[in-house]
Write a protein that holds these residues in place. Structure first.
Motif, PDB file in Angstrom:
ATOM      1  N   ALA A 116       0.879  -1.173   0.000  1.00 59.54           N
ATOM      2  CA  ALA A 116       0.000   0.000   0.000  1.00 59.54           C
ATOM      3  C   ALA A 116       0.912   1.217   0.000  1.00 59.54           C
ATOM      4  CB  ALA A 116      -0.922   0.006   1.214  1.00 59.54           C
ATOM      5  N   THR A 117       0.954   1.936  -1.114  1.00 59.41           N
ATOM      6  CA  THR A 117       1.867   3.073  -1.257  1.00 59.41           C
ATOM      7  C   THR A 117       1.195   4.331  -0.728  1.00 59.41           C
ATOM      8  OG1 THR A 117       1.116   3.745  -3.458  1.00 59.41           O
ATOM      9  CG2 THR A 117       2.756   1.965  -3.343  1.00 59.41           C
ATOM     10  N   GLY A 118       1.770   5.473  -1.053  1.00 58.93           N
ATOM     11  CA  GLY A 118       1.131   6.746  -0.780  1.00 58.93           C
ATOM     12  C   GLY A 118       0.570   7.323  -2.071  1.00 58.93           C
ATOM     13  N   LEU A 119      -0.035   8.504  -1.968  1.00 58.94           N
ATOM     14  CA  LEU A 119      -0.535   9.194  -3.154  1.00 58.94           C
ATOM     15  C   LEU A 119       0.613   9.991  -3.755  1.00 58.94           C
ATOM     16  CD1 LEU A 119      -4.023  10.486  -1.918  1.00 58.94           C
ATOM     17  CD2 LEU A 119      -3.492   8.408  -3.204  1.00 58.94           C
ATOM     18  N   GLY A 120       1.178   9.455  -4.815  1.00 57.85           N
ATOM     19  CA  GLY A 120       2.329  10.077  -5.454  1.00 57.85           C
ATOM     20  C   GLY A 120       2.272   9.912  -6.955  1.00 57.85           C
ATOM     21  N   PRO A 121       3.417  10.001  -7.637  1.00 59.65           N
ATOM     22  CA  PRO A 121       3.431   9.981  -9.102  1.00 59.65           C
ATOM     23  C   PRO A 121       2.705   8.799  -9.727  1.00 59.65           C
ATOM     24  CG  PRO A 121       5.572  10.607  -8.259  1.00 59.65           C
ATOM     25  CD  PRO A 121       4.759  10.221  -7.071  1.00 59.65           C
ATOM     26  N   HIS A 125      -5.749   1.030   2.227  1.00 63.20           N
ATOM     27  CA  HIS A 125      -5.323   0.331   3.438  1.00 63.20           C
ATOM     28  C   HIS A 125      -5.275   1.325   4.586  1.00 63.20           C
ATOM     29  CE1 HIS A 125      -3.046  -2.348   6.068  1.00 63.20           C
ATOM     30  NE2 HIS A 125      -2.063  -1.476   6.142  1.00 63.20           N
ATOM     31  N   GLN A 126      -6.129   1.160   5.568  1.00 64.01           N
ATOM     32  CA  GLN A 126      -6.197   1.978   6.774  1.00 64.01           C
ATOM     33  C   GLN A 126      -6.744   3.384   6.536  1.00 64.01           C
ATOM     34  OE1 GLN A 126      -2.225   1.551   8.458  1.00 64.01           O
ATOM     35  NE2 GLN A 126      -2.909  -0.168   9.717  1.00 64.01           N
ATOM     36  N   LYS A 127      -6.260   4.070   5.500  1.00 62.10           N
ATOM     37  CA  LYS A 127      -6.747   5.425   5.224  1.00 62.10           C
ATOM     38  C   LYS A 127      -6.654   5.684   3.722  1.00 62.10           C
ATOM     39  CE  LYS A 127      -2.156   7.215   6.398  1.00 62.10           C
ATOM     40  NZ  LYS A 127      -1.388   8.037   7.359  1.00 62.10           N
ATOM     41  N   PRO A 128      -7.478   6.591   3.185  1.00 61.71           N
ATOM     42  CA  PRO A 128      -7.505   6.812   1.734  1.00 61.71           C
ATOM     43  C   PRO A 128      -6.175   7.243   1.138  1.00 61.71           C
ATOM     44  CG  PRO A 128      -9.488   7.705   2.725  1.00 61.71           C
ATOM     45  CD  PRO A 128      -8.575   7.315   3.867  1.00 61.71           C
ATOM     46  N   GLY A 129      -5.264   7.712   1.965  1.00 60.73           N
ATOM     47  CA  GLY A 129      -3.951   8.112   1.460  1.00 60.73           C
ATOM     48  C   GLY A 129      -3.017   6.960   1.173  1.00 60.73           C
ATOM     49  N   ARG A 130      -3.493   5.711   1.349  1.00 66.11           N
ATOM     50  CA  ARG A 130      -2.643   4.547   1.073  1.00 66.11           C
ATOM     51  C   ARG A 130      -3.360   3.585   0.122  1.00 66.11           C
ATOM     52  NH1 ARG A 130       0.861   1.812   5.524  1.00 66.11           N
ATOM     53  NH2 ARG A 130       1.905   1.287   3.577  1.00 66.11           N
ATOM     54  N   PRO A 131      -3.308   3.849  -1.186  1.00 70.28           N
ATOM     55  CA  PRO A 131      -3.929   2.946  -2.164  1.00 70.28           C
ATOM     56  C   PRO A 131      -3.184   1.609  -2.236  1.00 70.28           C
ATOM     57  CG  PRO A 131      -2.630   4.619  -3.285  1.00 70.28           C
ATOM     58  CD  PRO A 131      -2.633   4.993  -1.834  1.00 70.28           C
ATOM     59  N   VAL A 132      -3.942   0.540  -2.484  1.00 72.76           N
ATOM     60  CA  VAL A 132      -3.394  -0.820  -2.456  1.00 72.76           C
ATOM     61  C   VAL A 132      -3.009  -1.261  -3.861  1.00 72.76           C
ATOM     62  CG1 VAL A 132      -3.893  -3.229  -1.883  1.00 72.76           C
ATOM     63  CG2 VAL A 132      -4.773  -1.386  -0.431  1.00 72.76           C
ATOM     64  N   LEU A 133      -1.833  -1.872  -3.974  1.00 73.15           N
ATOM     65  CA  LEU A 133      -1.376  -2.406  -5.259  1.00 73.15           C
ATOM     66  C   LEU A 133      -2.235  -3.604  -5.669  1.00 73.15           C
ATOM     67  CD1 LEU A 133       2.524  -2.356  -4.797  1.00 73.15           C
ATOM     68  CD2 LEU A 133       1.058  -0.614  -5.837  1.00 73.15           C
ATOM     69  N   ASN A 134      -2.330  -3.816  -6.990  1.00 76.22           N
ATOM     70  CA  ASN A 134      -3.134  -4.911  -7.548  1.00 76.22           C
ATOM     71  C   ASN A 134      -2.214  -6.005  -8.077  1.00 76.22           C
ATOM     72  OD1 ASN A 134      -4.984  -6.600  -8.707  1.00 76.22           O
ATOM     73  ND2 ASN A 134      -5.880  -5.066 -10.064  1.00 76.22           N
ATOM     74  N   TRP A 135      -1.936  -6.965  -7.226  1.00 78.54           N
ATOM     75  CA  TRP A 135      -1.022  -8.058  -7.602  1.00 78.54           C
ATOM     76  C   TRP A 135      -1.596  -8.890  -8.750  1.00 78.54           C
ATOM     77  CZ3 TRP A 135       3.902  -9.196  -6.219  1.00 78.54           C
ATOM     78  CH2 TRP A 135       4.380 -10.471  -6.519  1.00 78.54           C
ATOM     79  N   ASN A 136      -2.922  -8.961  -8.854  1.00 79.84           N
ATOM     80  CA  ASN A 136      -3.557  -9.859  -9.826  1.00 79.84           C
ATOM     81  C   ASN A 136      -3.713  -9.258 -11.215  1.00 79.84           C
ATOM     82  OD1 ASN A 136      -3.992 -11.949  -7.939  1.00 79.84           O
ATOM     83  ND2 ASN A 136      -5.862 -10.970  -7.190  1.00 79.84           N
TER      84      ASN A 136
END
Length: 731
Positions: free
Chosen positions: A213-218, A311-322
């Motif tokens: 789960a990254t942050g909101l970035g590039p 993940h936990q808060k909207p500022g951490r979008p989750v990667l799509n492994w599939n």
């Protein structure tokens, strides 16, 4: 036994003979090639904190500025993947070392005690960066003196706050958005100097991979603009324009807004969102959900709105492994190549729990694709000559499935939170249940990482218990979910006078090990800061450390423990009490060096925390200090080889606050009996050692921490002082 190439920092003279033949490793080749790639990509830099990035909007073009999009790609995580992959693809590098099975023994031999450092919390002198501050030779001399053989850099990369959309949402730096170091942490040149100092003192370095789960970035900005395969990087769905009325009102392009239950149901009814995810059946999984973006102008000029998993808060979008684009896999692979190759880190950390249950449906309980991702990343890093630490705490059954061919190490589900809770409440029943569950599952304790509480606090979500639901963790014990609720209630009762300086928010108690030790001693915040009470705090602190240091596996000490940092109050952080975030209480800054007059804040704006202990470089010469106590524990680990031991049993104990473990040491060193009394009153434990454990009437015992205690035979009467840990060598 399959062998792996040694990491270059490990001296060949100390390696087994078969490993010497493999001395030429892919890491040297990787580092040279990746260095040239990294220098080539330095033209574009992330915006400074005082210059938040703008929308890169259409202007007169009616679409996102192509030059701006190209600049974003140079900053992105996925944008680095092709350059990283070309180093390995079509070469012999990926074939030099076996990807499985995990072989943790070499790292345990070379560096079994680590310091976990959050560079953002380091006070620095003059214009030095955090990495430069850490690289000072006196710091490493002090670390070596207390037995530290590795330094793990946590949350050191560029995070979401630098992009300026919701800086208040970023307090930990876990929302990584770039491969490079954060501005207030340092530069690649600073890291090179740190690596040089570490190498001279024979200390290893480690850090994180990009989290799931990254942050909101590039990368997120490019995904929302529909650029090539970037939308496949995240669990994101484009919402048809005629359904935008079902979404929350936008709060700007990039400030994600969580969907409520009615909004989610409306999209489910229209076939946009799945009715249920497998994750929904995982009672232990961290909170999350669906969030929406604002109206985003795409590369083709089209306005779009997206709904994405967070993940936990909207500022951490989750990667799509599939996703069939494999963009998430490529991003994490690039991170592995850069960390193990370019920076030559032998150990990297994984945060992949956000991937659990990333499947539509939910009729059956499934953690997919988490196991697949854990195995894939573990194998890839091993092929490059490194080791992985899965930092997430997972249930015992999931570890039983993942660990045989997955990461080399995992955060211990046995000692995490349960030991701290035992100290806080004088009740070790949860700890005993977790030991029994791990033994029953056949898990290797030497592949666990045992940590003390840091600025992240003590997490009472307890996945290892919640996964059991209505089943007891061990025969005769409480059901897992009931035990978790019982523990949370008990912790709330013990916080008492600490209030906002020990805030309980959600399932997390935001205290570090020093504060926990002060609370357990019965001190108020004012008393904890008094010089006359330091001895009692150190005693509890070392008791906590001793029990965890006596376990097999890696021992990870958060750096703020060395300084003995105490909580911040709102006066340190905000102009008025209602404007500060209470979880910041445990996130004060510290310095390993004597304080510089007037230096009260980090380069990133974190205020200095009150400290119960002198600076690290001063403590090493003080008998009875926390640092001198850690040095003694390091000597114990070296003398016994307990890092590679095998826990064979949990001998029965009588006291509610007592627990014992029997560990077989490697070679012919015998066994150690670790016994702890977490109660605030003395007790005597009667321990019977069984012959099935290869112990008999001739067995002699000697306490490695209190040499006045000795024993003979298998029937032992052991006097235990209040909050005492004994490590008894049995031969």
């Amino acid at each position: 036994m399959p062998l792996r190439p040694p990491h270059p920092i490990l001296s060949p003279a100390r390696l087994p003979e078969p490993l010497l033949a493999l001395r030429l490793t892919p890491l040297f080749v990787l580092s040279l090639v990746l260095l040239s790639l990294s220098l080539a990509g330095c033209a574009g830099q992330a915006p400074r904190k005082d210059q938040p990035v703008l929308s890169g909007g259409s202007g007169t073009l009616g679409r996102a500025d192509p030059g701006f999009l190209q600049w974003l790609e140079r900053q992105s995580l996925l944008g680095a993947a092709p350059e990283a992959a070309v180093v390995v693809s079509g070469s012999e590098i990926g074939w030099r070392a076996p990807g499985s099975p995990p072989v943790p023994s070499l790292l345990l031999t070379e560096a079994d005690m680590w310091l976990s450092v959050e560079p953002r919390l380091l006070l620095t002198g003059g214009k030095r960066s955090a990495l430069e501050e850490l690289a000072q030779p006196p710091v490493f001399e002090a670390l070596r003196a207390c037995g530290i053989r590795g330094v793990y850099l946590r949350a050191a990369a560029e995070a979401g706050a630098v992009w300026g959309y919701d800086r208040a949402a970023t307090t930990t730096g876990n929302d990584i958005t770039g491969h490079g170091f954060a501005e207030d942490v340092g530069t690649e040149e600073d890291f090179s100097r740190l690596a040089h100092t570490a190498s001279k003192s024979r200390t290893l370095l480690a850090s994180d991979l990009v989290p799931a789960a990254t942050g909101l970035g590039p990368d997120f900005f490019l995904a929302a603009r529909g650029v090539r395969d970037y939308p496949g990087l995240y669990c994101a769905i484009e919402i048809p324009r005629d359904l935008w009325g079902l979404l929350p009102p936008p709060e700007g392009e990039w400030r994600g807004v969580a969907l409520d239950a009615s909004q989610t149901s409306a999209l489910v009814e229209r076939g946009i969102l799945p009715a249920r995810l497998a994750r929904d059946a995982l009672v232990w999984a961290a909170t999350g959900g669906w969030a929406s973006t604002g109206e985003v102008r795409g590369a083709d000029g089209t306005l779009r709105r997206w709904v994405y998993r967070f993940h936990q808060k909207p500022g951490r979008p989750v990667l799509n492994w599939n996703d069939p684009s494999a963009t998430a896999r490529r991003t994490l692979s690039a991170s592995a190549i850069r960390q193990v190759g370019l920076r030559r880190l032998p150990l990297v950390g994984l945060e992949i729990a956000p991937l659990a249950g990333q499947e539509a449906g939910g009729a059956t309980v499934s953690t997919a694709p988490l196991p697949e991702a854990a195995r894939s990343l573990g194998r890839e890093v091993r092929r490059y000559g490194g080791w992985t630490w899965m930092r997430d705490v997972l249930p015992f059954a999931d570890l039983q499935d993942i660990m045989p061919d997955g990461p080399d190490f995992a955060t211990s589900p046995v000692t995490t939170t349960t030991v701290e809770h035992a100290l806080l409440t004088e009740d070790a029943s949860a700890l005993r249940d977790c030991i029994d569950s791990a033994l029953e599952s056949g898990l290797e304790f030497r592949r666990f990482v045992n940590t003390l509480p840091s600025a992240d606090g003590i997490d009472y979500s307890l996945p290892q218990m919640m996964a059991a639901g209505h089943r007891p963790l061990s025969p005769g014990g409480l059901p897992g979910a009931v035990l978790q609720a019982h523990m949370v209630a008990g912790a709330h009762r013990r916080i008492g006078a600490w209030g906002e300086q020990a805030p309980f928010i959600g399932d997390v108690l935001y205290v570090n090990a020093t504060t926990l030790s002060a609370i357990a001693a019965g001190f108020t915040p004012a008393q904890a800061a008094a010089d006359e009470n330091v001895v009692a705090i150190v005693r509890n602190h070392l008791f906590l450390a001793a029990f965890k240091a006596a376990q097999p596996g890696l021992f990870m000490l958060p750096a703020d423990n060395l300084a003995g940092t105490l909580p911040l109050t709102w006066e340190h952080v905000a102009l008025r009490p209602e404007s500060w975030r209470k979880e910041q209480a445990a996130r004060g800054a510290w310095s390993p060096m004597p304080p510089i007059s007037g230096l009260a804040i980090t380069r990133g704006g974190v205020p200095r925390a009150p400290a119960a202990y002198p600076p690290v470089v001063v403590q090493k010469g003080i008998e009875g200090s926390f640092v001198s106590g850690m040095a003694r524990l390091a000597s114990l680990r070296t003398a016994t080889g307990v890092a590679q031991g095998i826990v064979v049993a949990r001998p029965a104990t009588r006291g509610e606050g007592s627990v014992a473990l029997l560990t077989r040491l490697p070679g012919d060193r015998g066994h150690i009996l670790t016994i702890a009394n977490f109660a605030a009153t003395p007790t005597t434990e009667h321990i019977r050692l069984e012959r099935t454990w290869n112990l008999d009437a001739g067995t002699r015992g000697k306490d490695m921490l209190d040499e006045t205690f000795t024993s003979m035979g298998t029937d032992m009467q052991i006097p235990m002082a209040a909050r005492q840990c004994r490590v008894i060598l049995l031969r």
